[in-house]
Design an enzyme around this catalytic site. Sequence first.
Site, PDB file in Angstrom:
ATOM      1  N   ASP A  66      -1.491  14.878  13.444  1.00 38.82           N
ATOM      2  CA  ASP A  66      -1.113  13.124  13.294  1.00 38.82           C
ATOM      3  C   ASP A  66       0.235  13.031  13.323  1.00 38.82           C
ATOM      4  OD1 ASP A  66      -0.576  10.225  12.221  1.00 38.82           O
ATOM      5  OD2 ASP A  66      -1.146  10.219  10.229  1.00 38.82           O
ATOM      6  N   SER A  77      -3.135   5.515   5.950  1.00 36.53           N
ATOM      7  CA  SER A  77      -2.882   4.631   6.619  1.00 36.53           C
ATOM      8  C   SER A  77      -1.923   4.450   5.915  1.00 36.53           C
ATOM      9  CB  SER A  77      -3.105   4.168   7.915  1.00 36.53           C
ATOM     10  OG  SER A  77      -2.619   4.251   8.996  1.00 36.53           O
ATOM     11  N   HIS A 137      -5.593  11.211  12.999  1.00 42.67           N
ATOM     12  CA  HIS A 137      -4.992   9.925  12.137  1.00 42.67           C
ATOM     13  C   HIS A 137      -6.422   9.059  11.919  1.00 42.67           C
ATOM     14  CE1 HIS A 137      -2.195   7.241  10.376  1.00 42.67           C
ATOM     15  NE2 HIS A 137      -3.007   6.360  10.599  1.00 42.67           N
TER      16      HIS A 137
END
Length: 323
Positions: A262, A165, A292
Amino acid sequence: MKPENKIPVLTRLSDEMTAVVNFQQPGLPPWPADGDIETQRQYYLLERRFWNADAPSMTTRTCVVPTPYGDVTTRLYSPQPTSQATLYYLHGGGFILGNLDTHDRIMRLLARYTGCTVIGIDYSLSPQARYPQAIEETVAVCSYFSQHADEYSLNVEKIGFAGDSAGAMLALASALWLRDKHIRCGNVIAILLWYGLYGLQDSVSRRLFGGAWDGLTREDLDMYEKAYLRNEDDRESPWYCLFNNDLTRDVPPCFIASAEFDPLIDDSRLLHQTLQAHQQPCEYKMYPGTLHAFLHYSRMMTIADDALQDGARFFMARMKTPR
């Protein structure tokens, strides 16, 4: 985009991902949506304890590294006495959450699967620390260990960066910073990137995906960005919008992983297509049925463990390939 027009991703998830979404930890209070950021950080740490349990046992060592911004804590994971390379890990959390404990299991598994020393960097969080502090702290940590390798039994001739991320952005940005500023901390043999954001302000996936289930609505993404950047001009910086950097030359080999549902998946697709178009070594893999942050859930999701092993294999292959 009206929320009603978004794809109903919760009906399309894999069975494993659905089980995680529906899993309720006993005694865990609800997310403090209206709490201050420190309350949210403490909740995130508490919530991640379950997902970090039952991790591989190995030698660990904490080292406090001096940087221009002050001391930064690092944690060294050593699966064996000697290592063929050193892998620096940057945790996710939208630049505002997370620490070495929230991503402990991920780093332990990476160390086990690569057989290399993994160094987690507890970079300063936003909004208390603004761009580019986390990148400069990472570079300072790399420089420190390159100068003290013998003291820590490290092999810093071959190094890599990894992150998930926001940590994926920091991993790639740090590698590009080293290249662009002509700072040598070792030969960067690979960068492992799980579902990162790399500078897009809008995309098809950001319109179709994202909701309360993943904390990645458009408002959420704007909040993370505003917390991290000093001003609007930083949006175009080549170490924030990485597509404004030179991706046509000397980019270390990149393993680019994405989650099917995501909102940030288009960042990964664009990064892969850009590198591929300019003959920069890269590999892209999308993990079907996932949201995600799925990398955290290897206690319940075999595909999360697969994604870690895929990245580890990519890194190990580059250890054997001269650059």
